[in-house]
Design an enzyme around this catalytic site. Structure first.
Site, PDB file in Angstrom:
ATOM      1  N   GLY B  44       0.829  -1.201   0.000  1.00 40.25           N
ATOM      2  CA  GLY B  44       0.000   0.000   0.000  1.00 40.25           C
ATOM      3  C   GLY B  44       0.867   1.256   0.000  1.00 40.25           C
ATOM      4  O   GLY B  44       1.733   1.411   0.842  1.00 40.25           O
ATOM      5  N   GLY B  70      -0.497   0.207   9.508  1.00 47.86           N
ATOM      6  CA  GLY B  70      -0.825   1.620   9.291  1.00 47.86           C
ATOM      7  C   GLY B  70      -0.156   2.221   8.063  1.00 47.86           C
ATOM      8  O   GLY B  70       0.249   3.376   8.058  1.00 47.86           O
ATOM      9  N   LEU B  71      -0.064   1.400   6.999  1.00 48.13           N
ATOM     10  CA  LEU B  71       0.410   1.884   5.698  1.00 48.13           C
ATOM     11  C   LEU B  71       1.781   2.559   5.734  1.00 48.13           C
ATOM     12  O   LEU B  71       1.983   3.622   5.150  1.00 48.13           O
ATOM     13  CB  LEU B  71      -0.613   2.859   5.081  1.00 48.13           C
ATOM     14  CG  LEU B  71      -1.933   2.261   4.624  1.00 48.13           C
ATOM     15  CD1 LEU B  71      -2.878   3.366   4.192  1.00 48.13           C
ATOM     16  CD2 LEU B  71      -1.711   1.284   3.476  1.00 48.13           C
ATOM     17  N   ASN B  97      -0.976  -0.894  -5.097  1.00 46.70           N
ATOM     18  CA  ASN B  97      -2.077  -0.600  -4.194  1.00 46.70           C
ATOM     19  C   ASN B  97      -1.908   0.847  -3.727  1.00 46.70           C
ATOM     20  O   ASN B  97      -0.891   1.197  -3.133  1.00 46.70           O
ATOM     21  CB  ASN B  97      -2.038  -1.576  -3.011  1.00 46.70           C
ATOM     22  CG  ASN B  97      -3.147  -1.331  -2.012  1.00 46.70           C
ATOM     23  OD1 ASN B  97      -3.113  -0.366  -1.259  1.00 46.70           O
ATOM     24  ND2 ASN B  97      -4.137  -2.202  -2.001  1.00 46.70           N
ATOM     25  N   CYS B 128      -8.456   0.524   4.258  1.00 46.97           N
ATOM     26  CA  CYS B 128      -7.489   0.196   5.297  1.00 46.97           C
ATOM     27  C   CYS B 128      -8.064   0.579   6.663  1.00 46.97           C
ATOM     28  O   CYS B 128      -8.380   1.745   6.893  1.00 46.97           O
ATOM     29  CB  CYS B 128      -6.171   0.935   5.070  1.00 46.97           C
ATOM     30  SG  CYS B 128      -5.013   0.646   6.419  1.00 46.97           S
ATOM     31  N   LYS B 163     -10.534  -1.877  -3.933  1.00 48.75           N
ATOM     32  CA  LYS B 163     -10.514  -2.876  -2.851  1.00 48.75           C
ATOM     33  C   LYS B 163     -11.508  -2.487  -1.762  1.00 48.75           C
ATOM     34  O   LYS B 163     -11.416  -1.398  -1.189  1.00 48.75           O
ATOM     35  CB  LYS B 163      -9.097  -2.986  -2.269  1.00 48.75           C
ATOM     36  CG  LYS B 163      -8.930  -4.162  -1.306  1.00 48.75           C
ATOM     37  CD  LYS B 163      -7.456  -4.379  -0.972  1.00 48.75           C
ATOM     38  CE  LYS B 163      -7.229  -5.605  -0.107  1.00 48.75           C
ATOM     39  NZ  LYS B 163      -5.797  -5.858   0.118  1.00 48.75           N
ATOM     40  N   GLY B 215      -6.158 -14.018   7.469  1.00 42.87           N
ATOM     41  CA  GLY B 215      -5.784 -15.416   7.648  1.00 42.87           C
ATOM     42  C   GLY B 215      -6.976 -16.338   7.467  1.00 42.87           C
ATOM     43  O   GLY B 215      -8.102 -15.886   7.204  1.00 42.87           O
ATOM     44  N   GLY B 263      -2.977 -13.747   0.529  1.00 46.65           N
ATOM     45  CA  GLY B 263      -2.407 -12.768   1.449  1.00 46.65           C
ATOM     46  C   GLY B 263      -1.596 -13.407   2.553  1.00 46.65           C
ATOM     47  O   GLY B 263      -0.459 -13.860   2.352  1.00 46.65           O
ATOM     48  N   THR B 264      -2.196 -13.491   3.721  1.00 47.13           N
ATOM     49  CA  THR B 264      -1.494 -13.939   4.924  1.00 47.13           C
ATOM     50  C   THR B 264      -0.831 -15.305   4.763  1.00 47.13           C
ATOM     51  O   THR B 264       0.197 -15.575   5.395  1.00 47.13           O
ATOM     52  CB  THR B 264      -2.491 -13.942   6.100  1.00 47.13           C
ATOM     53  OG1 THR B 264      -3.075 -12.637   6.160  1.00 47.13           O
ATOM     54  CG2 THR B 264      -1.817 -14.226   7.423  1.00 47.13           C
TER      55      THR B 264
END
Lengths: 253, 302
Positions: B44, B70-71, B97, B128, B163, B215, B263-264
């Site tokens: 991001g 937090g980006l 992103n 986010c 997103k 997850g 992702g995770t």
């Protein structure tokens, strides 16, 4: 180059709260330097989702063996400690930067606290192989924390502190009389954060070069998720990738 | 295995890696042949650099984890000058992103990214949960999403993927608003807002108390939302949320996703993305599916 490899647990030695796992791969090991770590997958523990970062305790490149000294601190490490000989353990390795190598003429002190003594074993062995005989200062709550003490002693003069006074000088590593008697060119520290902060403060007063190995909570271990950051003079940086070893001058301690 | 998401974004296969879990791709090249993936969505990025939230930023939860990163990023200009030259020749689609804390930041950022030849698409992050101003603020109302998507659309000429946040009452409504504002596709779900407490110390486990849950544990929620959104919109849906293997990925396709993101799971097995791509190929072979796109929305409900 990093790899994801299944290792077979070939020997397990019990030290009460900690276990020593000797693990063998069928493939040649990649290069690994002292201070680097592995990410261990914990199979069969429903509450353990992420891998567990564990420092490299010892390496035997001839036999493709890596040893880990694992302290049982939570469900993941408890489960890992229950693995049996012959079990396969999946690891991503090697990760992180490792300790910087001192000059041949440097007087080197390795300071370990609790399970933080683990990576100093491989480091002391490598140093000795390069003709540098380090001094070791190892601390624990009690003498049972000082695992493999005799093995550490072979690498160099070794001093001990325990909080309960059951072995060596009573108190914390920063209180040991060695700080008054000797001076060092390079100091390397691994242990609980409060202990490393105390050593960092001590060496800052003496203006001595010092590296510490951090163990912030991690997810990926590869520098991708940015979870394990430490606040440094360069901003937030990943302990897993730019560390775990940092010069104390870079930290905002 | 090809998937065409429209406006020039064609994937070699439906598998992409989710933003924030795969770095800039470079972190994974020891484990993954990027040419075996449909695409990677890099970290991001915001117009201005951000230090992110203080440590601790992560807490493990049953079958998942919370994060409040937090980006943290060095800004769009740094991405263009330093990172883009290193990754632009990866043999896969590299998507950026893009996030922001005000409308102007999104527009300026998108304008700058529009000029990058080798970035075929933006994934617009309006969801986010870890940034106070903006981010999710745009993604939780239909007016907010209409505004940000239509303004970005004016300056961004390539594929615009939006997103979506799961932290809303009716996600289909939000997706419809994005579609009406000319989004080319929607991806969902971003993380679910959650919290973890250390009872012994009576303290939150995360520095900013709440964080985003991801997850395996979020998969059923994600699957349900993909299903609802895919029924509502005509643009392609990209599904993500807890995908850990090829079967999970196929389930998202059956629910209506045209492509998926991992992702995770990248944290647990850094090579999982290519394994999912291979596994999907096997599934297709086993089920006599000639084109993977035949799976999209092929759920049998009767």
């Amino acid at each position: 180059m990093k790899q994801i490899t299944d290792f077979k647990l070939i020997q397990k030695q019990d030290f009460g709260r900690s276990v020593l796992l000797r693990l063998r791969s069928e493939q040649p090991l990649p290069d690994m330097v002292p201070g680097q770590f592995v990410q261990v997958r914990v199979d069969g523990s429903p509450s353990t989702y992420l891998r567990r970062p564990i420092s490299i305790h010892d390496v035997d490149f001839q036999r493709n063996e890596v040893s880990l000294l694992v302290q049982q601190v939570g469900e993941g490490t408890r489960h890992l400690a229950q693995a049996g000989e012959g079990d396969l353990i999946n690891m991503v390795l090697p990760l992180g930067n490792g300790f910087s190598m001192p000059e041949k003429t440097d007087k080197v002190l390795l300071v370990g606290g609790g399970i933080g003594i683990a990576p100093l074993y491989y480091f002391a062995k490598v140093l000795l192989g390069k003709g540098i005989r380090p001094t070791l200062l190892l601390g624990g709550k009690s003498q049972t924390d000082l695992i493999r003490l005799e093995d550490y002693q072979q690498f160099g003069e070794t001093f001990v502190t325990t909080e309960d006074g059951s072995l060596g000088e009573k108190g914390f590593v920063t209180m040991h009389s060695i700080w008054q008697k000797h001076s060092f060119d390079k100091i390397y520290v691994c242990g609980p954060k409060p202990m490393m902060r105390a050593v960092a403060k001590l060496v800052a007063e003496k203006d001595v070069w010092c590296e510490v190995s951090l163990e912030n909570l991690m997810a990926c271990g590869l520098g991708a998720c940015l979870c394990c950051v430490e606040d440094t003079v360069d901003g937030n940086v990943c302990v897993c990738k730019e560390g775990p070893v940092f010069n104390t001058r870079r930290l905002k301690w | 295995m090809t998937i065409d998401l429209g406006r020039g974004l064609v994937l070699r296969n439906p598998v992409m890696t989710a933003s924030g879990t795969f770095g800039y791709g470079e972190e994974y090249t020891d484990f993954v042949d990027l040419s075996q993936l449909g695409g990677i969505i890099v970290k991001g990025t915001t117009l201005h650099p951000r230090e992110g939230n203080p440590y601790p930023r992560m807490a493990e939860t049953p079958s998942g984890m919370l994060n409040c990163v937090g980006l943290q990023n060095k800004g769009v200009q740094y991405f263009i000058d330093t990172i883009y030259p290193r990754i632009k020749d990866f043999d896969t689609n590299v998507l950026l992103n893009l996030s922001g804390s005000c409308l102007d930041d999104y527009v300026k950022g998108a304008e700058m990214v529009d000029a990058l030849d080798k970035i075929p698409a933006i994934e617009l992050n309006v969801s986010c949960p870890n940034v106070k101003q903006g981010g999710m603020a745009f993604g939780v109302t239909t007016t907010g999403i209409s505004q940000v998507v239509s303004e970005v659309r004016k300056v961004y000429h390539k594929h615009l993927m939006v997103k979506l946040s799961p932290n809303v009452t009716n996600i289909a409504e939000i997706a419809l608003a994005a579609e009406a504002a000319s989004a080319d596709s929607v991806s969902l779900i971003n993380t679910l807002m959650g919290m973890a407490i250390d009872a012994e110390r009576r303290k939150p486990k995360l520095s900013v108390i709440t964080g985003g849950l991801s997850g395996a544990c979020v998969k059923p929620v994600a699957l349900r939302m993909v299903w609802q959104v895919a029924k509502a919109v005509k643009i392609p849906v990209v599904g993500l949320g807890g995908i850990s293997n090829a079967t999970d990925a196929v389930e998202f396709m059956l629910a209506g996703a045209s492509a998926i993101e991992i992702g995770t799971a990248n944290f647990i097995d850094p090579a999982v993305s290519v394994k999912v791509a291979e596994g999907m190929k096997d599934y297709c072979k086993r089920h006599g599916v000639e084109k993977v796109s035949e799976l999209v929305g092929a759920l049998i409900t009767a």
